[in-house]
Each structure stands twice: as structure tokens, then as C-alpha cells.
Design a protein around this motif. Structure first.
Motif, mmCIF file in Angstrom:
data_model
loop_
_atom_site.group_PDB
_atom_site.id
_atom_site.type_symbol
_atom_site.label_atom_id
_atom_site.label_comp_id
_atom_site.label_asym_id
_atom_site.label_seq_id
_atom_site.Cartn_x
_atom_site.Cartn_y
_atom_site.Cartn_z
ATOM 1 N N PHE A 10 9.129 4.811 -5.464
ATOM 2 C CA PHE A 10 10.335 4.107 -5.030
ATOM 3 C C PHE A 10 10.456 2.747 -5.729
ATOM 4 N N PHE A 11 9.356 2.002 -5.723
ATOM 5 C CA PHE A 11 9.365 0.663 -6.305
ATOM 6 C C PHE A 11 9.549 0.739 -7.825
ATOM 7 N N GLY A 12 8.904 1.720 -8.453
ATOM 8 C CA GLY A 12 9.053 1.919 -9.897
ATOM 9 C C GLY A 12 10.501 2.188 -10.256
ATOM 10 N N ASN A 13 11.139 3.089 -9.487
ATOM 11 C CA ASN A 13 12.551 3.394 -9.744
ATOM 12 C C ASN A 13 13.422 2.154 -9.574
ATOM 13 N N ALA A 14 13.121 1.369 -8.511
ATOM 14 C CA ALA A 14 13.881 0.142 -8.273
ATOM 15 C C ALA A 14 13.716 -0.841 -9.434
ATOM 16 N N ARG A 15 12.597 -0.751 -10.150
ATOM 17 C CA ARG A 15 12.356 -1.638 -11.289
ATOM 18 C C ARG A 15 12.776 -0.986 -12.614
ATOM 19 N N GLY A 16 13.444 0.164 -12.530
ATOM 20 C CA GLY A 16 13.969 0.803 -13.738
ATOM 21 C C GLY A 16 12.940 1.597 -14.527
ATOM 22 N N ILE A 17 11.837 2.007 -13.856
ATOM 23 C CA ILE A 17 10.817 2.806 -14.538
ATOM 24 C C ILE A 17 10.891 4.224 -13.998
ATOM 25 N N SER A 18 10.910 5.226 -14.887
ATOM 26 C CA SER A 18 10.958 6.605 -14.406
ATOM 27 C C SER A 18 10.297 7.535 -15.418
ATOM 28 N N GLY A 19 10.254 8.825 -15.067
ATOM 29 C CA GLY A 19 9.766 9.853 -15.990
ATOM 30 C C GLY A 19 8.332 9.624 -16.439
ATOM 31 N N ARG A 20 8.092 9.890 -17.713
ATOM 32 C CA ARG A 20 6.758 9.819 -18.295
ATOM 33 C C ARG A 20 6.151 8.415 -18.143
ATOM 34 N N ARG A 21 6.975 7.402 -18.371
ATOM 35 C CA ARG A 21 6.520 6.008 -18.282
ATOM 36 C C ARG A 21 6.033 5.693 -16.861
ATOM 37 N N LEU A 22 6.770 6.187 -15.854
ATOM 38 C CA LEU A 22 6.364 5.951 -14.472
ATOM 39 C C LEU A 22 5.032 6.663 -14.190
ATOM 40 N N GLU A 23 4.906 7.893 -14.660
ATOM 41 C CA GLU A 23 3.636 8.620 -14.481
ATOM 42 C C GLU A 23 2.468 7.853 -15.085
ATOM 43 N N GLU A 24 2.678 7.329 -16.287
ATOM 44 C CA GLU A 24 1.617 6.561 -16.949
ATOM 45 C C GLU A 24 1.254 5.302 -16.172
ATOM 46 N N ARG A 25 2.284 4.584 -15.727
ATOM 47 C CA ARG A 25 2.042 3.346 -14.979
ATOM 48 C C ARG A 25 1.347 3.632 -13.645
ATOM 49 N N MET A 26 1.786 4.715 -12.964
ATOM 50 C CA MET A 26 1.164 5.086 -11.683
ATOM 51 C C MET A 26 -0.313 5.386 -11.897
ATOM 52 N N GLU A 27 -0.579 6.195 -12.903
ATOM 53 C CA GLU A 27 -1.961 6.568 -13.190
ATOM 54 C C GLU A 27 -2.808 5.318 -13.457
ATOM 55 N N SER A 28 -2.247 4.404 -14.219
ATOM 56 C CA SER A 28 -2.970 3.191 -14.567
ATOM 57 C C SER A 28 -3.281 2.349 -13.325
ATOM 58 N N VAL A 29 -2.292 2.095 -12.462
ATOM 59 C CA VAL A 29 -2.553 1.219 -11.308
ATOM 60 C C VAL A 29 -3.389 1.921 -10.234
ATOM 61 N N ILE A 30 -3.249 3.230 -10.123
ATOM 62 C CA ILE A 30 -4.081 3.971 -9.166
ATOM 63 C C ILE A 30 -5.548 3.867 -9.583
ATOM 64 N N GLY A 31 -5.778 3.891 -10.894
ATOM 65 C CA GLY A 31 -7.131 3.699 -11.424
ATOM 66 C C GLY A 31 -7.627 2.282 -11.211
ATOM 67 N N THR A 32 -6.849 1.303 -11.643
ATOM 68 C CA THR A 32 -7.246 -0.106 -11.518
ATOM 69 C C THR A 32 -7.554 -0.462 -10.066
ATOM 70 N N CYS A 33 -6.731 0.030 -9.151
ATOM 71 C CA CYS A 33 -6.856 -0.365 -7.746
ATOM 72 C C CYS A 33 -7.646 0.651 -6.928
ATOM 73 N N ASN A 34 -8.197 1.681 -7.577
ATOM 74 C CA ASN A 34 -9.045 2.651 -6.888
ATOM 75 C C ASN A 34 -8.376 3.321 -5.699
ATOM 76 N N LEU A 35 -7.204 3.899 -5.936
ATOM 77 C CA LEU A 35 -6.404 4.424 -4.826
ATOM 78 C C LEU A 35 -6.360 5.941 -4.752
ATOM 79 N N ALA A 36 -7.023 6.623 -5.711
ATOM 80 C CA ALA A 36 -6.850 8.072 -5.822
ATOM 81 C C ALA A 36 -7.094 8.805 -4.505
ATOM 82 N N SER A 37 -8.091 8.367 -3.734
ATOM 83 C CA SER A 37 -8.476 9.122 -2.536
ATOM 84 C C SER A 37 -7.485 8.985 -1.381
ATOM 85 N N VAL A 38 -6.578 8.004 -1.437
ATOM 86 C CA VAL A 38 -5.682 7.770 -0.285
ATOM 87 C C VAL A 38 -4.201 7.817 -0.660
#
Ligand code: ADP
Ligand code: ADP
Length: 224
Positions: free
Chosen positions: A99-127
Motif C-alpha cells: 500500500f505504502f509503495g503504491n502511494a509512493r509511486g512504486i509498483s511491479g518489479r521495482r516494488l518486489e525488489e524494494r520489498m525484498e530488500s527491506v524485508i531482508g534488512t529489517c528481518n521481517l520474513a517470518s512475520v
């Protein structure tokens, strides 16, 4: 170059000034602490800087963009961790970030990449699929950090990033902030002097809404 600027910022609630005539300028690459006791006006000033609250006097700029007249351009540069982490307790972190990514104009492949990156940095995969409201304080804080980092901003404003965390979590968050500080300009609030010494090369001290010190952590310790 100045990345976070407060120009004579005040916020009045009736006759009470939550923050009064605050001016400072944080340059590119600085990791600055906004230090002060509870109720000093740190959160209020941060909300004035992000454009989330309208100031009674003065103005804020982020990466040279006036947050009153040019807020959308400023917000592109800015990641913000609000005081109690993310709102929307019923959403999962995955939905919130989408939702926040879309609100910031990020979508598609770029959003997937950014999500993957921050989920890794912030250790969120399990939740990542669980409702945010059901997560521990430490995980909620990480979801807030992931949101702040999602659009890869070069300026971070972090409101009490270690508040309410246990010692292990505090160590992790400090490490993350030190690493982020190698690439980004950061302003973080805290009421703990140790926190300043552990992470910051600049400190702005605020008390009862007024700025009482602006300098390096070493200068602050010498003065006391
Ligand atoms: P800090 O983040 O340093 O703990 P805050 O910025 O949250 O301080 O609050 C500064 C002062 O302003 C406090 O006395 C607080 O009670 C008051 N305050 C904050 N928001 C409001 C508001 N919406 N209405 C009235 N007073 C407020
Ligand atoms: P708008 O309500 O105008 O669409 P946003 O709610 O996206 O704007 O953001 C308001 C300002 O606060 C922006 O400058 C943004 O960087 C910052 N911000 C980002 N996330 C939050 C949040 N969860 N709560 C409050 N402010 C936020």
C-alpha cells in the motif's frame, strides 16, 4: 548540503508552545540525535519536519524542498518512523508495504525488489503475513523501519527508534542505524545520552520546546 532544515519552527496549542523557535540544519551524511526528556517537543518538531503537522511559525525543508509549498518533492527524499511505529494494526506488513509503495509511486518489479530488500534488512520474513497489531513491539518497530526505507530515501527521520525494545533488539537497531548512516542523512530522537554516543556525530538538545544545545556529542559531554 543541508538535508534537514528547521527554520524558526514553532507549534502552539492554544497558548502552550510544544516547540518554540527551533532552527537547525543537518548536512548530508550527518547522523544527528534530537535529544531531550519526555515532553520536550521532539515528536512535535519531527512531525513539523515531515510535513505531517503544520507549523505555527517558520518552515521545514527536506533536501532543499520547502515542506509547506513543495512537500511531495521533499517526501520522496524522506523516510519517517513515527513515534509508535506503523498505524493500521489489522494490516499485515506485506499489505502495508504494498500500500505504502503504491502511494509512493512504486509498483511491479521495482516494488518486489524494494520489498525484498527491506524485508531482508529489517528481518521481517517470518512475520510478513501476520497482522501488525499482533506482533511484538520489536517486530512492529521493524515494520516501521521497513516502511521508512521502502522508497530508498536519502533522509531518515526516526522517532525514538529504540524505545521499548529489549537490550538485544536495541543492539540490532543501533547496528542497523550505524550502517544506514554510512549512506544516509539521519535525525533520530532519544532521551538517552548513551544512545547519542553510540550512533551520532551531531546532537541537538531540546528542553521545554526550546533548543538548548547544538554541536557534537563530545562538546555536549564537555559542557556538562
Ligand atoms: P517529546 O516527543 O519530546 O516527548 P512531544 O513533542 O510529544 O514531546 O510533546 C511536547 C509537548 O507538547 C508535551 O507537553 C505534550 O503534552 C504537548 N503536546 C503534544 N501534542 C499535543 C497536542 N496535540 N495538543 C496539546 N498538547 C500537545
Ligand atoms: P499524505 O497524507 O499527504 O498522503 P503521507 O501520509 O504519505 O502524506 O505522509 C505525510 C508526511 O509524513 C510525509 O512527509 C511522510 O513522509 C510522513 N509519513 C510517512 N509515513 C507516515 C506515517 N505512518 N505516519 C505519519 N507520517 C508519515
Amino acid at each position: 548540503q543541508a538535508m534537514i532544515e528547521a527554520h524558526d519552527l514553532s507549534k502552539f496549542y492554544g497558548n502552550f508552545a510544544a516547540t518554540r523557535n527551533v532552527s537547525f540544519s543537518i548536512k548530508q551524511g550527518e547522523v544527528a540525535a534530537f535529544l531531550g526528556p519526555n515532553g520536550a517537543g521532539k515528536s512535535t518538531t519531527m512531525k513539523l519536519l515531515t510535513g505531517y503537522l503544520a507549523p505555527s511559525t517558520g518552515y521545514a525543508s527536506i533536501a532543499g524542498h520547502n515542506m509547506a509549498s513543495d512537500r511531495i518533492a521533499g517526501a520522496k527524499h524522506l523516510g519517517y518512523l513515527p513515534e509508535n511505529g506503523p498505524l493500521y494494526p489489522d494490516m499485515s506488513a506485506h499489505s502495508l508495504l504494498t500500500f505504502f509503495g503504491n502511494a509512493r509511486g512504486i509498483s511491479g518489479r521495482r516494488l518486489e525488489e524494494r520489498m525484498e530488500s527491506v524485508i531482508g534488512t529489517c528481518n521481517l520474513a517470518s512475520v510478513i503475513r501476520k497482522p501488525i497489531g499482533k506482533l511484538s513491539k520489536g517486530f512492529r518497530q521493524r515494520v516501521g523501519m521497513a516502511q521508512a526505507l521502502l522508497h530508498d530515501p536519502d533522509v531518515l527521520i526516526l522517532d525514538e527508534p529504540t524505545a521499548g525494545l529489549d537490550p538485544n533488539q536495541i543492539r540490532e537497531v543501533r547496528k542497523m542505524i550505524r550502517e544506514l548512516g554510512e549512506k544516509k542523512t539521519i535525525l533520530l530522537s532519544t532521551h538517552i545520552l548513551q544512545e547519542v554516543q553510540a550512533m551520532c556525530n551531531r546532537v541537538v538538545f531540546i528542553n521545554e520546546g526550546r533548543m538548548v544545545f547544538d554541536g557534537t556529542p563530545a562538546e555536549l559531554t564537555r559542557q556538562q
